[in-house]
Design an enzyme around this catalytic site. Structure first.
Site, PDB file in Angstrom:
ATOM      1  N   SER A   9       0.639  -1.298  -0.219  1.00 30.06           N
ATOM      2  CA  SER A   9      -0.301   0.167   0.287  1.00 30.06           C
ATOM      3  C   SER A   9       0.842   1.002  -0.112  1.00 30.06           C
ATOM      4  O   SER A   9       0.031   2.486  -0.162  1.00 30.06           O
ATOM      5  CB  SER A   9      -1.084   0.163   1.189  1.00 30.06           C
ATOM      6  OG  SER A   9       0.043  -0.255   2.430  1.00 30.06           O
ATOM      7  N   HIS A  69      -3.207  -3.241  -5.765  1.00 29.84           N
ATOM      8  CA  HIS A  69      -3.083  -2.930  -4.298  1.00 29.84           C
ATOM      9  C   HIS A  69      -4.841  -2.801  -4.319  1.00 29.84           C
ATOM     10  O   HIS A  69      -5.473  -2.420  -4.576  1.00 29.84           O
ATOM     11  CB  HIS A  69      -2.304  -1.413  -3.805  1.00 29.84           C
ATOM     12  CG  HIS A  69      -2.929  -1.102  -2.887  1.00 29.84           C
ATOM     13  ND1 HIS A  69      -2.901   0.601  -2.230  1.00 29.84           N
ATOM     14  CD2 HIS A  69      -3.044  -1.339  -1.420  1.00 29.84           C
ATOM     15  CE1 HIS A  69      -3.921   0.595  -1.697  1.00 29.84           C
ATOM     16  NE2 HIS A  69      -3.806  -0.447  -0.446  1.00 29.84           N
ATOM     17  N   GLU A  90      -5.944  -0.510  -7.052  1.00 30.45           N
ATOM     18  CA  GLU A  90      -4.835   0.597  -7.993  1.00 30.45           C
ATOM     19  C   GLU A  90      -3.821  -0.472  -8.892  1.00 30.45           C
ATOM     20  O   GLU A  90      -3.231  -1.271  -7.921  1.00 30.45           O
ATOM     21  CB  GLU A  90      -4.508   0.671  -6.803  1.00 30.45           C
ATOM     22  CG  GLU A  90      -5.462   2.186  -5.962  1.00 30.45           C
ATOM     23  CD  GLU A  90      -4.650   2.983  -5.262  1.00 30.45           C
ATOM     24  OE1 GLU A  90      -4.458   4.614  -5.244  1.00 30.45           O
ATOM     25  OE2 GLU A  90      -3.994   2.684  -3.735  1.00 30.45           O
ATOM     26  N   ASN A 146      -3.424   6.637  -0.741  1.00 29.44           N
ATOM     27  CA  ASN A 146      -3.163   6.726  -0.270  1.00 29.44           C
ATOM     28  C   ASN A 146      -2.213   8.017   0.107  1.00 29.44           C
ATOM     29  O   ASN A 146      -1.945   8.978   1.345  1.00 29.44           O
ATOM     30  CB  ASN A 146      -1.725   5.963   0.406  1.00 29.44           C
ATOM     31  CG  ASN A 146      -2.295   4.963   1.516  1.00 29.44           C
ATOM     32  OD1 ASN A 146      -3.430   4.698   1.465  1.00 29.44           O
ATOM     33  ND2 ASN A 146      -1.968   3.382   1.500  1.00 29.44           N
TER      34      ASN A 146
END
Length: 591
Positions: free
Chosen positions: A416, A437, A449, A487
């Site tokens: 991540s 991800h 992702e 993130n």
């Protein structure tokens, strides 16, 4: 309403930008007699086109609003809503002018979100008839708005304002004033970072918005929100925050400044990050077809999952439910057996909830096997590594996968926050490695992702896209940069929120409430931090700060102190929001 029916009530709206135009539409749909005023003739022409387009579409079964540049047309208005720029001098001057035009009984509503209401009320020369109408985002039927009086506001003026908002279908947000302003600042910094990401060419606006909607459960992505609020209003809000605080995170992204100069202001102008038709509806962009230069890739049949934690079990379950022959490899027989039992229990729960049919459960059980030796992955078409966020561990596992797996097999990491290339390089097959991800819980969350390194081949990308589609997931492509999309945007927002607790005398619950009720987020930042885990959040922030120093990822001291003291969030039973039961929502919890 104020001794008049809705149909008899005359309501003026001054300022037909994003908020004013939205209010104009709600008032017309509610049956009020509406007068819209704006001094900009181009704005009036644009709103007139949209009113006409909506009328031709059957949106109105009553006379359309009157549109004019003449403020004197408000002489007979029962209520006037001021919706001009968030500028104290501009609003004060307008309210003073309205006082000279309108009858003494007219109630004024000001849409300020952050300016001192008492000051505006006195500037109107009728403070007993002036009320705040606080909207954190443009109003829509079923949305939220707070009627905010001052100590001088009369009871009948408050009642008239509340009756009007109820007639418009707006529910009280009950947002504490300071928390509402701080929440607005958090959102402005968040969307500003997204604009920077677009300008850098890291990802397309639609991909960023899709990632944040599906990964965090947001009602709209950050670029769509800029379009809804208006590029000019976001730019003005950022500029005011930057001047007041001196904080660089509020300096408007150059892309927003160039859009402002070009007049591409978002939904209101028909063009922003997206295009809009004359009714204000977004025009969907045609998806570009994926082109692969070689022969069609063979479909995947056998998928391996390396790991036995929550994320590994969830991915294995999703693969088995989709019909892939799935092998989960754990580090011991006990871990393998426990993983199988956990997945079987999860499948049974999914059947009880109607998410999986009994036949689907039986098929998934038949597709799934477990092992404790990586040799079991030798004939897999795709292997997904899903172990702890430890770079040395991941590199050691990919070195072994490179030796064990057949030539041509795709190797993916679920990291991540770590660079994908750094994790997968020891496998020695760069063209066949990439990042996938997933978001927790993997069987439920729709986003993946899909991260390609500079060496990832087109075949690998195409096969991975097709694989995600078979799982029922939406794959958003992004290059290999720590934090990827979600993130990279989420964690500076969370860090900003924690810093508010150091900088302001504000309650975490009030800020969460402002984000949830004012902006429609499924969780406020502090509830989300407790859900993700403060220890996990701290680790991700440290990783991002190492990769991007002095870019807003510096872990707040408060988070470090809480983690040291065992305040980890829901997992430990205590976090920023105090003792609390686990919250279930569509918000992301990174694995």
């Amino acid at each position: 309403m104020h001794r008049k029916t809705v149909e008899e009530t005359v309501v003026g709206v001054v300022g037909l930008g994003t908020v004013g135009e939205a209010l104009l539409g709600l008032l017309s749909e509610a049956g009020c007699r509406v007068v819209g005023v704006d001094r900009d003739l181009d704005v009036l022409a644009r709103v007139e086109r949209r009113v006409k387009a909506r009328g031709e579409g059957g949106a109105f079964d009553r006379p359309p609003p009157t549109l004019t540049a003449d403020i004197g047309s408000l002489a007979e208005a029962d209520l006037v809503i001021e919706a001009v720029d968030e500028d104290l001098a501009v609003k004060s001057t307008l309210l003073h002018r309205l006082h000279g035009v309108c009858a003494g009984t007219t109630v004024f509503l000001t849409t300020t979100a952050s300016l001192p209401l008492f000051r505006l009320a006195t500037a109107s020369r009728r403070p007993e008839r002036t009320v705040g109408l606080r909207l954190l985002r443009p109003p829509a039927a079923g949305g939220r708005a707070d009627v905010v009086p001052t100590s001088l506001t009369s009871d009948d003026a408050i009642s008239a304002a509340r009756e009007l908002t109820a007639a418009l279908g707006l529910e009280p947000a009950a947002v504490e004033v300071q928390a509402g302003g701080l929440a607005t600042g958090l959102v402005h910094a968040f969307v500003n970072r997204a604009a920077v990401m677009v300008a850098q060419g890291f990802a397309a606006a639609q991909d960023i918005d899709t990632a944040m909607r599906l990964g965090c459960g947001l009602p709209s992505g950050p670029l769509q929100l800029i379009d809804e609020l208006g590029v000019d209003e976001v730019h003005a809000g950022l500029t005011a925050l930057c001047e007041r605080t001196g904080d660089a995170r509020y300096r408007p992204a150059p892309l927003l400044s160039s859009m402002l100069d070009r007049g591409t202001l978002g939904r209101k102008s028909g063009q922003g990050f997206y295009r809009y038709d004359d009714t204000g509806r977004r025009i969907a962009a045609a998806d570009a077809p994926r082109v692969h230069g070689g022969s069609p890739a063979a479909p995947l049949e056998h998928v391996g999952v390396l790991g036995s934690g929550t994320m590994a079990r969830g991915i294995a379950e999703a693969c088995a439910v989709a019909g892939f022959r799935t092998t989960l490899v754990a580090r011991s027989p006990q871990k393998a057996s426990a993983s199988l039992a956990f997945i079987e229990k999860s499948l049974a729960k999914a059947v009880r909830r109607g998410k999986v049919t009994p036949a689907g459960e039986a098929q998934a059980r038949a597709c799934l096997t477990t092992a404790d030796d990586m040799v079991a992955l030798a004939d897999c078409d795709l292997v997904i590594e899903a172990v702890a966020e430890d770079l040395l561990l991941k590199r050691s596992l990919f070195a072994r996968l490179g030796r064990v797996c057949r030539p041509g097999a795709l190797l993916a990491t679920t990291t991540s926050s770590l660079p994908v290339a750094a994790c997968t390089e020891p496998a020695g097959r760069p063209e066949d490695t990439l990042g996938l991800h997933f978001f927790n819980p993997a069987p439920v969350m729709k986003l993946v992702e899909l991260v390609r390194t500079p060496a990832t081949g087109e075949r690998a990308v195409d096969v991975a896209h097709a694989f995600c589609g078979t799982l029922g997931k939406v794959a958003v492509a992004c290059p290999d940069r720590a934090g990827f999309i979600v993130n990279h945007l989420l964690f500076p927002y969370l860090a900003d929120a924690v810093r508010l607790l150091d900088e302001h005398a504000v309650d975490a619950a009030d800020v969460d409430g402002a984000m949830e009720r004012g902006f429609g987020y499924p969780m406020g930042p502090f509830t989300l931090l407790d859900s993700i885990g403060l220890d996990v959040s701290l680790a991700i922030l440290r990783c991002l700060d190492t990769e991007f120093p002095k870019s807003g990822y510096e872990p707040p001291v408060l988070v470090e102190e809480l983690v040291e003291q065992g305040f980890l969030g829901h997992k430990s039973g205590r976090g920023i929001r105090g003792p609390r039961e686990r919250v279930s929502s569509g918000a992301t919890r990174n694995g």
